[in-house]
Scaffold this motif. Sequence first.
Motif, PDB file in Angstrom:
ATOM      1  N   GLY A 213      18.344  21.968   4.102  1.00  0.00           N
ATOM      2  CA  GLY A 213      19.269  20.954   3.614  1.00  0.00           C
ATOM      3  C   GLY A 213      18.722  19.550   3.609  1.00  0.00           C
ATOM      4  N   SER A 214      17.476  19.366   3.992  1.00  0.00           N
ATOM      5  CA  SER A 214      16.911  18.007   3.988  1.00  0.00           C
ATOM      6  C   SER A 214      16.580  17.538   2.569  1.00  0.00           C
ATOM      7  N   ILE A 215      16.496  18.465   1.631  1.00  0.00           N
ATOM      8  CA  ILE A 215      16.471  18.139   0.198  1.00  0.00           C
ATOM      9  C   ILE A 215      17.814  18.595  -0.344  1.00  0.00           C
TER      10      ILE A 215
ATOM     11  N   HIS B 122      21.506   9.738   3.317  1.00  0.00           N
ATOM     12  CA  HIS B 122      20.376   9.313   4.147  1.00  0.00           C
ATOM     13  C   HIS B 122      20.858   8.450   5.318  1.00  0.00           C
ATOM     14  N   ARG B 123      21.932   7.698   5.098  1.00  0.00           N
ATOM     15  CA  ARG B 123      22.504   6.895   6.178  1.00  0.00           C
ATOM     16  C   ARG B 123      23.154   7.800   7.232  1.00  0.00           C
ATOM     17  N   ALA B 124      23.808   8.864   6.771  1.00  0.00           N
ATOM     18  CA  ALA B 124      24.461   9.796   7.688  1.00  0.00           C
ATOM     19  C   ALA B 124      23.446  10.589   8.495  1.00  0.00           C
ATOM     20  N   ASP B 125      22.329  10.906   7.867  1.00  0.00           N
ATOM     21  CA  ASP B 125      21.274  11.664   8.544  1.00  0.00           C
ATOM     22  C   ASP B 125      19.943  11.294   7.888  1.00  0.00           C
ATOM     23  N   PRO B 126      19.119  10.505   8.560  1.00  0.00           N
ATOM     24  CA  PRO B 126      17.847  10.044   7.978  1.00  0.00           C
ATOM     25  C   PRO B 126      16.891  11.164   7.578  1.00  0.00           C
ATOM     26  N   ARG B 127      17.163  12.369   8.030  1.00  0.00           N
ATOM     27  CA  ARG B 127      16.311  13.496   7.635  1.00  0.00           C
ATOM     28  C   ARG B 127      16.649  14.006   6.242  1.00  0.00           C
ATOM     29  N   ILE B 128      17.800  13.579   5.700  1.00  0.00           N
ATOM     30  CA  ILE B 128      18.259  14.084   4.399  1.00  0.00           C
ATOM     31  C   ILE B 128      17.846  13.145   3.272  1.00  0.00           C
TER      32      ILE B 128
ATOM     33  N   ALA C 157      12.362  12.286  -1.053  1.00  0.00           N
ATOM     34  CA  ALA C 157      11.386  12.880  -0.133  1.00  0.00           C
ATOM     35  C   ALA C 157      10.013  12.944  -0.787  1.00  0.00           C
ATOM     36  N   PRO C 158       8.966  12.465  -0.103  1.00  0.00           N
ATOM     37  CA  PRO C 158       7.600  12.512  -0.659  1.00  0.00           C
ATOM     38  C   PRO C 158       7.003  13.905  -0.516  1.00  0.00           C
ATOM     39  N   ILE C 159       7.652  14.862  -1.144  1.00  0.00           N
ATOM     40  CA  ILE C 159       7.260  16.275  -1.057  1.00  0.00           C
ATOM     41  C   ILE C 159       7.080  16.826  -2.461  1.00  0.00           C
ATOM     42  N   SER C 160       5.996  17.525  -2.693  1.00  0.00           N
ATOM     43  CA  SER C 160       5.731  18.104  -4.009  1.00  0.00           C
ATOM     44  C   SER C 160       6.541  19.381  -4.210  1.00  0.00           C
ATOM     45  N   SER C 161       7.077  19.535  -5.402  1.00  0.00           N
ATOM     46  CA  SER C 161       7.805  20.757  -5.728  1.00  0.00           C
ATOM     47  C   SER C 161       6.888  21.973  -5.657  1.00  0.00           C
ATOM     48  N   TRP C 162       7.480  23.104  -5.275  1.00  0.00           N
ATOM     49  CA  TRP C 162       6.816  24.397  -5.164  1.00  0.00           C
ATOM     50  C   TRP C 162       5.881  24.506  -3.972  1.00  0.00           C
TER      51      TRP C 162
END
Length: 445
Positions: A271-273, A192-198, A255-260
């Motif tokens: 690659g962000s997850i 996350h430090r290398a790329d805040p999107r990850i 990441a505040p993202i629901s699976s599926w």
Amino acid sequence: MGHRTTRRLLGALLAVSAAGLSATACGSAAHDGDGPTGPEDVKSALEKGGKVTVWAWEPTLKKVAADFEKKYPDVDVELVDAGTGDKQYTALQNAIAAGDGAPDVAQIEYYALGQFAIGKTVEDLSPYGALTHAKSFTSGPWHAVHQDEGIFALPLDSGPMALFYNKKVFDKHGVKVPTTWDEYVKAARALHRADPRIFITNDTGDAGATTSLIWQAGGRPYHSRGTDVSIDFGDEGTKKYTATWQRLLDEKLVAPISSWSDAWYKGLADGSIATLSIGAWMPANLTSGVPSASGDWRVAPLPQWTKGDTTSAENGGSSLAVPKAAKNKELAYAFTEFATTGTGATGRVTEGAFPATRADLESKAFLDKPFPYFGGQQANRIFAESARNVSEDWTYLPFQVHANSIFHDTAGEAYASRSGLADGLDAWKDACAAYGNDQGFTVNR
């Protein structure tokens, strides 16, 4: 199989009265005498023939049905997709309660089997010959089909856990694949430090994922004997999980993202997850759902809570059970046995299912199978090792389907607010206890 382990059961917990529930508290849910006198009755049923109706969503059972009919020409197998998970459970409960329309065989996930067993709505398969397969299955699935002294299903598949990780992302940022959960937190920070999107993974509160990681950490929050139930999220194993996951949540590394969801598939593709800690049934979902990331992903053993350990847990998996309302129980058992052992099980593995059988997990063809999606990696070797290392003493609540359905509204609040995960689990416990007591259980907490 293992998809979407948090499911909602729309309807009553059990298709039996409170009096029926109370009756189970007097002893084990052993066979009640209305079945066969022994395996010879199963053999006779096959010779006589007839029709077997199977409610299941597992696609590899199509081949099993065809092979079974070829071997036993006088038997007709009707496969019915009555819905996945809770949809089927609701339909099954309704058919049992109505006394009409129940199938001869039903696919039931391990976490949901307990409610049917304690309600005495599925057969104890011991008298049919199920005990002869005690060594046929890996320990996790075999333990999962037991309730007290009875065997209420045969394992269809399993979900030993592993770490799926995006090798392209890890390599790009020079981050090592974690072998412990402490290293996992450090890897999350580095990525996350290398790329805040990850983000190291995604999570918005999933009961199946939570209980699986508590299982691996050594937590045993659930205990039950008949209608006596206890729930306790204060043990050391559960505390290990909550402490680690709380760090990830506090530092916003998940990441505040629901699976599926569509966003989840997109994150896995771009690659962000970066990782998934999930069951061995996941490869087919990645191949079909995230084809653009083929070659980027690999599989590694699940990170350990103590360095040097090899402990694993199950995430997902299902069984085949014979409802008490089955019209031909002996023939139903014959199909169940064929589908879950021997050539039936091997045929399902050939079609892409992940096995619960030791023979298939140990076969050279299975272990040496390359996965093009994972860059040719022989990922089954990792999955098979995980299956061997599953702790077998885990148990679910006898009303786990309902418990899972309210996870997001209780423990899940910890993901969307400042409340802690430990407090969220306590809220989940209280809500589950209230429900259990209302259904006729005696719940201690």
